[in-house]
Enzyme design. Structure first.
Site, PDB file in Angstrom:
ATOM      1  N   HIS A 116       0.884  -1.194   0.000  1.00 24.36           N
ATOM      2  CA  HIS A 116       0.000   0.000   0.000  1.00 24.36           C
ATOM      3  C   HIS A 116       0.912   1.232   0.000  1.00 24.36           C
ATOM      4  CE1 HIS A 116      -3.460   2.398   0.614  1.00 24.36           C
ATOM      5  NE2 HIS A 116      -3.744   2.155   1.884  1.00 24.36           N
ATOM      6  N   HIS A 138      -2.153  -1.980  -9.623  1.00 21.58           N
ATOM      7  CA  HIS A 138      -3.140  -1.407  -8.707  1.00 21.58           C
ATOM      8  C   HIS A 138      -4.398  -2.256  -8.769  1.00 21.58           C
ATOM      9  CE1 HIS A 138      -5.725   1.548  -6.756  1.00 21.58           C
ATOM     10  NE2 HIS A 138      -4.603   2.053  -6.292  1.00 21.58           N
ATOM     11  N   ASP A 186       2.910   5.720  -6.305  1.00 21.32           N
ATOM     12  CA  ASP A 186       4.155   5.584  -5.549  1.00 21.32           C
ATOM     13  C   ASP A 186       5.399   5.469  -6.433  1.00 21.32           C
ATOM     14  OD1 ASP A 186       3.038   5.664  -2.972  1.00 21.32           O
ATOM     15  OD2 ASP A 186       2.307   3.627  -3.231  1.00 21.32           O
TER      16      ASP A 186
HETATM   17  N1  ACO Z   1       5.061  -6.570 -10.222  1.00 18.92           N
HETATM   18  C1  ACO Z   1       4.976  -7.739 -10.870  1.00 18.92           C
HETATM   19  N2  ACO Z   1       3.823  -8.417 -11.027  1.00 18.92           N
HETATM   20  C2  ACO Z   1       2.725  -7.898 -10.495  1.00 18.92           C
HETATM   21  C3  ACO Z   1       2.733  -6.672  -9.802  1.00 18.92           C
HETATM   22  C4  ACO Z   1       3.965  -5.996  -9.685  1.00 18.92           C
HETATM   23  N3  ACO Z   1       4.031  -4.830  -9.045  1.00 18.92           N
HETATM   24  N4  ACO Z   1       1.482  -6.378  -9.376  1.00 18.92           N
HETATM   25  C5  ACO Z   1       0.722  -7.386  -9.784  1.00 18.92           C
HETATM   26  N5  ACO Z   1       1.451  -8.301 -10.462  1.00 18.92           N
HETATM   27  C6  ACO Z   1       0.957  -9.529 -11.112  1.00 18.92           C
HETATM   28  C7  ACO Z   1       0.692 -10.604 -10.082  1.00 18.92           C
HETATM   29  O1  ACO Z   1       1.825 -11.419  -9.892  1.00 18.92           O
HETATM   30  C8  ACO Z   1      -0.448 -11.336 -10.726  1.00 18.92           C
HETATM   31  O2  ACO Z   1       0.074 -12.138 -11.765  1.00 18.92           O
HETATM   32  P1  ACO Z   1      -0.540 -13.598 -12.059  1.00 18.92           P
HETATM   33  O3  ACO Z   1      -1.931 -13.332 -12.546  1.00 18.92           O
HETATM   34  O4  ACO Z   1       0.361 -14.191 -13.074  1.00 18.92           O
HETATM   35  O5  ACO Z   1      -0.526 -14.328 -10.737  1.00 18.92           O
HETATM   36  C9  ACO Z   1      -1.273 -10.243 -11.396  1.00 18.92           C
HETATM   37  O6  ACO Z   1      -0.325  -9.211 -11.680  1.00 18.92           O
HETATM   38  C10 ACO Z   1      -2.393  -9.691 -10.511  1.00 18.92           C
HETATM   39  O7  ACO Z   1      -1.809  -9.261  -9.290  1.00 18.92           O
HETATM   40  P2  ACO Z   1      -2.516  -9.323  -7.877  1.00 18.92           P
HETATM   41  O8  ACO Z   1      -1.451  -9.332  -6.826  1.00 18.92           O
HETATM   42  O9  ACO Z   1      -3.516 -10.428  -7.855  1.00 18.92           O
HETATM   43  O10 ACO Z   1      -3.291  -7.939  -7.880  1.00 18.92           O
HETATM   44  P3  ACO Z   1      -3.903  -7.190  -6.613  1.00 18.92           P
HETATM   45  O11 ACO Z   1      -4.987  -6.327  -7.130  1.00 18.92           O
HETATM   46  O12 ACO Z   1      -4.247  -8.151  -5.529  1.00 18.92           O
HETATM   47  O13 ACO Z   1      -2.671  -6.316  -6.088  1.00 18.92           O
HETATM   48  C11 ACO Z   1      -1.169  -4.540  -5.739  1.00 18.92           C
HETATM   49  C12 ACO Z   1      -2.547  -4.947  -6.275  1.00 18.92           C
HETATM   50  C13 ACO Z   1      -1.045  -5.025  -4.281  1.00 18.92           C
HETATM   51  C14 ACO Z   1      -1.082  -3.032  -5.741  1.00 18.92           C
HETATM   52  C15 ACO Z   1      -0.052  -5.178  -6.628  1.00 18.92           C
HETATM   53  O14 ACO Z   1      -0.167  -4.698  -7.946  1.00 18.92           O
HETATM   54  C16 ACO Z   1       1.335  -4.904  -6.076  1.00 18.92           C
HETATM   55  O15 ACO Z   1       1.821  -5.662  -5.236  1.00 18.92           O
HETATM   56  N6  ACO Z   1       2.031  -3.819  -6.570  1.00 18.92           N
HETATM   57  C17 ACO Z   1       3.334  -3.472  -6.027  1.00 18.92           C
HETATM   58  C18 ACO Z   1       3.168  -2.717  -4.716  1.00 18.92           C
HETATM   59  C19 ACO Z   1       2.659  -1.313  -4.942  1.00 18.92           C
HETATM   60  O16 ACO Z   1       3.160  -0.569  -5.781  1.00 18.92           O
HETATM   61  N7  ACO Z   1       1.653  -0.944  -4.119  1.00 18.92           N
HETATM   62  C20 ACO Z   1       1.100   0.423  -4.131  1.00 18.92           C
HETATM   63  C21 ACO Z   1      -0.290   0.435  -4.689  1.00 18.92           C
HETATM   64  S1  ACO Z   1      -0.900   2.079  -4.725  1.00 18.92           S
HETATM   65  C22 ACO Z   1      -1.270   2.419  -3.113  1.00 18.92           C
HETATM   66  O17 ACO Z   1      -1.671   1.557  -2.361  1.00 18.92           O
HETATM   67  C23 ACO Z   1      -1.102   3.775  -2.631  1.00 18.92           C
END
Ligand code: ACO
Length: 425
Positions: free
Chosen positions: A265, A304, A360
């Site tokens: 987050h 996201h 971010d």
């Molecule tokens: N890098 C690489 N792969 C990713 C990323 C990433 N940053 N984010 C998602 N994916 C991939 C996952 O591995 C998944 O792949 P799969 O379908 O092959 O298993 C797919 O994309 C879907 O990802 P989920 O984790 O299921 O998506 P979710 O909606 O649950 O997660 C999140 C969203 C937590 C923001 C995720 O994208 C993430 O971890 N990003 C990096 C952390 C980040 O930047 N967080 C800040 C968000 S903005 C905020 O909160 C202010």
């Protein structure tokens, strides 16, 4: 015509009609269907498809990359407003008139100082304590100074404590920053506006008046506006969840700060900078991308839950970064970030999953250029998000539909077992 969803359980032929309203069905309506003695429920870890409240504060269209506070585009607010104007808008539903804004600014200025005993609490933390932990503990501790905030049903009492917390957040953050640097605290300067005063409390040395560059003050305003609210995200959900059991707003915001700290987050801004430093130079970018695609690494600041397009906040920050670098000099990590973005936006792994830079991705580079250590980045996020949390808190505790948050579980542990005395184990 009445809009209904018909459900038929094939095994028994039982049928159910569920009214559809606002593109949702009521989860509790499903309970009419009995499955082996259990009422039918939904399973939705992470609330992927579950609405938990009605809200009139923030609207996001994740496919189009649109973010609006009370109907106003965040781009327009970032261009024309100040953060305090936006905080007023979030809390009251309308942009303030000139008189309303002046009164609001005066109220905030009045409440900037923090109690002396809280300074003693801060002094008690280890010298290398994480700023977010100190922030969370200090905000929770405010309740010991303002216990009347428990009376959240009284609008006047609520308004007073909302103003208090919005006013005190920059002071607390600046004190936490200076504690980390072993520097004496700089008290608020009532002649300065919200962001100028914050910069002064952070960076003031021996000078009598701290003259911040107006372009940096504006950059801070823009960053604060962009971070002010984001509807039902993880930390807002934490605030609402804690509010649902009847808590004061300090306890609720402290829970929000805890949720925000996580690297998935708000803590992602700190994690992005660590990632960029670890990558270090352009040569290492392809190896890092390959590791992400093998599932060994996560590209922090990308992806996201809601945005399946470029996060509009990231776009604005990306533009503002150049203005800040004109003053502070270019952060060399910017080139690494740009290269990561360039490759990711052209790579099937990222495009097929609709992974774009989020708020971010570039904010950390900007915070670093402004002179902050990475541990402070999420604190800089928490200051403006406080107005969003409090608007959501206010909406939550005045919501006639409010119920204590209490999700269901699917129990997977053992059935009833006879107690085994110690000697027989
Ligand atoms: N890098 C690489 N792969 C990713 C990323 C990433 N940053 N984010 C998602 N994916 C991939 C996952 O591995 C998944 O792949 P799969 O379908 O092959 O298993 C797919 O994309 C879907 O990802 P989920 O984790 O299921 O998506 P979710 O909606 O649950 O997660 C999140 C969203 C937590 C923001 C995720 O994208 C993430 O971890 N990003 C990096 C952390 C980040 O930047 N967080 C800040 C968000 S903005 C905020 O909160 C202010």
């Amino acid at each position: 015509m009445r809009d209904v969803l018909q459900i038929r359980r094939v095994a028994t032929g039982h049928e159910l009609e569920l009214p559809i309203s606002e593109a949702t069905i009521r989860a509790t309506d499903l309970r009419q269907l009995n499955i082996g003695g259990e009422p039918l429920a939904t399973f939705d870890p992470g609330f992927f498809n579950t609405a938990v409240c009605h809200s009139a504060i923030t609207y996001i269209d994740g496919d189009e990359g649109i973010l609006q506070y009370r109907g106003y585009r965040v781009e327009d607010l970032a261009e024309h407003s100040t953060y305090l104007e936006v905080a007023y808008l979030l809390l009251n539903g309308e942009l303030p008139t000139a008189d309303q804004l002046a009164a609001w600014e005066e109220t905030i200025t009045l409440h900037r100082r923090i109690p002396d005993k809280l300074k003693i609490l801060l002094a008690g933390f280890p010298y290398d304590a994480h700023p977010m932990s100190m922030l969370m503990a200090s905000v929770a501790a405010f309740f010991t100074f303002y216990p009347e905030s428990q009376d959240y049903t009284d609008p006047e009492c609520r308004a007073l404590n909302i103003a208090r917390l919005i006013a005190k957040m920059p002071t607390l953050a600046a004190f936490i920053y200076r504690k980390g640097k072993a520097k004496p605290y700089a008290d608020p300067d009532d002649e300065y506006g919200y962001c100028h005063n914050f910069l002064a409390m952070l960076f003031k040395q021996a000078e009598r008046k701290y003259a911040a560059d107006p372009r940096l003050i504006r950059a801070m305003e823009v960053l604060f506006i962009l971070h002010a609210d984001h509807e039902q995200n993880c930390s807002t959900n934490a605030v609402r969840c804690v509010a649902s059991s009847g808590n004061d707003l300090y306890t609720c915001v402290s829970a929000g700060i805890g949720a925000l700290h996580g690297p998935l987050h708000g803590g992602a801004n700190e994690a992005v900078l660590k990632m960029l430093r670890e990558i270090g130079s352009l040569d290492n970018v392809p190896d890092f991308i390959a590791a992400v695609k093998r599932g060994e690494r996560r590209m922090m600041g990308f992806g996201h839950r809601v945005y399946k397009n470029y996060d509009p906040r990231a776009k604005i920050i990306r533009q503002a970064v150049d203005d800040v670098f004109d003053i502070t000099g270019v952060n060399p990590l910017l080139r690494v970030a740009q290269e990561l973005e360039r490759i990711a936006l052209n790579d099937e792994y990222f495009t097929s999953r609709k992974l774009y830079p989020n708020v971010d991705f570039y904010s950390g580079i900007m915070y670093e250029a402004l002179g902050f250590p990475p541990e402070m980045f999420t604190v800089l996020f928490a200051i403006p998000r406080t107005s969003g949390w409090l608007a959501q808190y206010q909406e939550c505790v005045t919501d006639p539909e409010l119920k204590i948050a209490r999700p269901k579980q699917i129990y997977t542990g053992p059935g009833h077992r006879r107690y085994v005395p110690m000697a027989q184990r």
